[in-house]
Design a protein around this motif. Structure first.
Motif, PDB file in Angstrom:
ATOM      1  N   UNK A 140       0.826  -1.206   0.000  1.00  0.00           N
ATOM      2  CA  UNK A 140       0.000   0.000   0.000  1.00  0.00           C
ATOM      3  C   UNK A 140       0.865   1.262   0.000  1.00  0.00           C
ATOM      4  N   UNK A 149       1.511   3.221  -3.181  1.00  0.00           N
ATOM      5  CA  UNK A 149       0.518   4.139  -3.761  1.00  0.00           C
ATOM      6  C   UNK A 149       0.822   5.566  -3.330  1.00  0.00           C
ATOM      7  N   UNK A 150       1.207   5.701  -2.072  1.00  0.00           N
ATOM      8  CA  UNK A 150       1.602   7.019  -1.552  1.00  0.00           C
ATOM      9  C   UNK A 150       2.817   7.539  -2.333  1.00  0.00           C
ATOM     10  N   UNK A 196     -10.344  -0.537  -6.671  1.00  0.00           N
ATOM     11  CA  UNK A 196      -9.872  -0.200  -5.338  1.00  0.00           C
ATOM     12  C   UNK A 196     -10.807   0.787  -4.635  1.00  0.00           C
ATOM     13  N   UNK A 200     -12.993  -1.579  -2.759  1.00  0.00           N
ATOM     14  CA  UNK A 200     -12.350  -2.412  -1.745  1.00  0.00           C
ATOM     15  C   UNK A 200     -11.799  -1.598  -0.580  1.00  0.00           C
ATOM     16  N   UNK A 201     -11.069  -0.558  -0.913  1.00  0.00           N
ATOM     17  CA  UNK A 201     -10.468   0.276   0.130  1.00  0.00           C
ATOM     18  C   UNK A 201     -10.735   1.748  -0.215  1.00  0.00           C
ATOM     19  N   UNK A 202     -11.979   2.204   0.038  1.00  0.00           N
ATOM     20  CA  UNK A 202     -12.351   3.550  -0.397  1.00  0.00           C
ATOM     21  C   UNK A 202     -11.466   4.655   0.176  1.00  0.00           C
ATOM     22  N   UNK A 203     -10.876   4.395   1.335  1.00  0.00           N
ATOM     23  CA  UNK A 203      -9.997   5.401   1.934  1.00  0.00           C
ATOM     24  C   UNK A 203      -8.832   5.748   1.022  1.00  0.00           C
ATOM     25  N   UNK A 204      -8.331   4.748   0.323  1.00  0.00           N
ATOM     26  CA  UNK A 204      -7.206   4.978  -0.587  1.00  0.00           C
ATOM     27  C   UNK A 204      -7.651   5.831  -1.763  1.00  0.00           C
ATOM     28  N   UNK A 211      -8.149   9.398  -0.829  1.00  0.00           N
ATOM     29  CA  UNK A 211      -6.842  10.045  -0.661  1.00  0.00           C
ATOM     30  C   UNK A 211      -6.264  10.427  -2.032  1.00  0.00           C
ATOM     31  N   UNK A 234      -7.973  13.431  -3.410  1.00  0.00           N
ATOM     32  CA  UNK A 234      -7.520  14.670  -2.750  1.00  0.00           C
ATOM     33  C   UNK A 234      -6.202  15.170  -3.358  1.00  0.00           C
ATOM     34  N   UNK A 265     -10.588   5.071   6.950  1.00  0.00           N
ATOM     35  CA  UNK A 265      -9.143   5.294   7.093  1.00  0.00           C
ATOM     36  C   UNK A 265      -8.550   5.828   5.822  1.00  0.00           C
ATOM     37  N   UNK A 280      -4.983   6.823   3.569  1.00  0.00           N
ATOM     38  CA  UNK A 280      -3.828   6.034   3.168  1.00  0.00           C
ATOM     39  C   UNK A 280      -2.793   5.859   4.288  1.00  0.00           C
TER      40      UNK A 280
END
Lengths: 399, 102
Positions: free
Chosen positions: A81, A84-85, A147, A150-154, A157, A160, B78, B80
């Motif tokens: 993960x 991705x950042x 994604x 699956x991981x909406x937070x990502x 982000x 943003x 949460x 990233x």
């Protein structure tokens, strides 16, 4: 006749589908250009295609500094993960910021009727939006869409980061324009992508892999001379670091060296002093020309390589390293068309078992052929071209 | 693992062991042997789980606790950085807080 401008990042997997689409558009008499930072792209373009090279004056220090970011993607060890950042903060945002002015200048001169920007080159979408030119989004890594679910937070982000850049480039508000609401081309089938409710402008046209010229020589003679064993290709793409490759291909040698297999490895030959006799090692291979003669592919889960493999109805062993590859691997598993190993944890024995499993158990190939069929039904380049041409018709002619 | 109706609140230790079982199911027993899983283990850095493994781990938590906790909602909130730093202890504390608020 209309004119189309592709806007691409300097990444093979993101460029390849545009070369097929561009070739088809050119054959239909359209004018087609590619906006890129990479001057060497000119040699890969289909005949008649124009390279619209983004360049800045040498004395522009700020621009020169930014240019360094582009090398980052091939030089840094990233996985999971966290990658991705890294991808957004250290590659995509600087890359898009860097390209934006150049894109605007080129668009003023080229004046395309339609822009087709890679989904990671949101500067292309921002420029199109600002200049009020119709644009389509080319989604070369569709797992990024999955994604969201699956991981909406990502995903939030990521948005943003994009919106931050938009604001910097003069679009107020916090709604992302990075994905076209007129046409978003997704190079896979819904069968492979999986269930997800998406707006109508997402068009699953399947992989577009035809009409691409290959520039890479291959030792076909040696390939034919090697014993009639199953043939596999091992590739972890073009963007990963040397130290990664050494560790990875060391395991490949332990797993498959001396086996009753012909193993084609995409790697610098100099990575090891010696390679096993049943290996053919080249730093680049004509992948699309090779696939018809292969029995399975081992790869990092880059979307293009996976779809090209499945387009040939072949099973996979996927070892995702970073970015969206984990999700691409997840789709391969979901479709039962291959096996997945964890890049950090797998040992040579796991790779050996996985390769023999996908080769000897016909269910993987059968599943791969099901995906192959779904790709064929998705329409490919012909469907994509029809959609793009429709987008080129000025709005007032629409019903 | 099938959904079990956990009316009885689990102790911190029990939750930890349960999460360890889920991790084992996701990444495989032979790999877990090499890992020293503790409450402070982070999913990304220490356990080297990639995103699809974290998703399948969270599905196991979800199907075990069912409606008793909104694990998906909690995870969705949460961003990233939080996901990168997520450790077992965060999940144990979240589950405990859900149990005590009942």
């Amino acid at each position: 006749m209309a004119s189309f401008a592709f806007i691409v990042p300097p990444l093979m997997g993101h460029i390849n589908p545009t070369l097929s689409l561009g070739a088809a558009l050119l054959r239909r008499g359209h004018r087609v250009g590619w906006i890129s930072l990479d001057a060497t792209l000119a040699s890969r373009l289909p005949e008649g295609g124009e390279l619209l090279h983004v360049r800045y004056d040498q004395d522009d220090a700020a621009k020169k500094d930014n240019e360094q970011y582009l090398d980052q993607i091939t030089k840094k060890n990233v996985s999971g993960i966290e990658s991705i950042k890294f991808l957004y903060e250290e590659v995509l945002i600087p890359l898009n910021r860097f390209m934006y002015d150049g894109i605007i200048n080129i668009l003023h001169q080229f004046q395309p009727d339609v822009i087709i920007h890679d989904h990671q080159l949101f500067a292309g979408a921002i420029a199109a939006y600002q200049l009020k030119i119709p644009y389509a989004t080319s989604v070369t890594a569709p797992a990024a869409i999955k994604m969201m679910e699956d991981l909406p937070g990502i995903h939030e982000w990521e948005i943003r980061q994009i919106v931050g850049l938009q604001q910097e480039l003069g679009i107020p508000g916090d709604v992302s324009v990075a994905t076209s609401e007129a046409l978003t081309l997704v190079y896979t089938s819904k069968t492979f992508f999986g269930d997800m409710a998406l707006p109508d402008h997402y068009k699953f046209v399947g992989p577009v892999i035809l009409n691409r010229q290959s520039l890479h020589a291959f030792d076909w003679e040696r390939f034919r001379q090697l014993d009639k064993h199953p043939r596999i290709l091992v590739s972890i793409g073009t963007t990963f670091d040397h130290s990664y490759k050494k560790e990875f291909f060391g395991k490949v040698i332990d797993a498959l060296g001396g086996a009753a297999l012909t193993v084609i490895v995409v790697s610098a030959v100099s990575l090891f002093e010696e390679w096993p006799d049943n290996f053919i090692v080249q730093d680049k291979v004509p992948q699309l020309e090779l696939l018809p003669y292969l029995d399975a592919v081992v790869c990092h889960g880059g979307h293009n390589t996976v779809c090209e493999t499945l387009s040939h109805g072949l099973p996979l062993v996927v070892i995702p390293i970073a970015y969206d590859q984990s999700h691409v691997a997840g789709r391969v598993i979901q479709a039962a068309s291959g096996l997945r190993l964890n890049y950090k944890r797998f040992k040579a024995t796991h790779l050996k078992e996985a390769v023999w499993d996908v080769l000897s158990n016909p269910s993987y190939k059968t599943a791969a052929q099901r995906i192959q069929q779904s790709f064929a039904q998705a329409g490919g380049a012909a469907t994509a071209i029809a959609l793009l041409e429709e987008l080129a018709i000025p709005k007032h002619f629409h019903h | 693992m099938d959904a079990i109706t956990t009316q009885q609140p689990l102790s911190s230790e029990q939750i930890f062991n349960l999460l360890k079982t889920f991790i084992t199911e996701v990444i495989g027993e032979e790999f877990v042997e090499d890992l020293d899983i503790s409450r402070e283990s982070s999913f990304t850095r220490d356990l080297e789980m990639d995103s699809i493994e974290i998703v399948s781990f969270s599905e196991k938590v979800k199907s075990h606790f069912g409606e008793h906790i909104d694990f998906t909602g909690w995870l969705s909130g949460m961003d990233l950085d939080q996901l990168i730093n997520l450790k077992l202890d965060d999940i144990i504390k979240y589950i405990e807080s859900c149990q005590s608020s009942k």
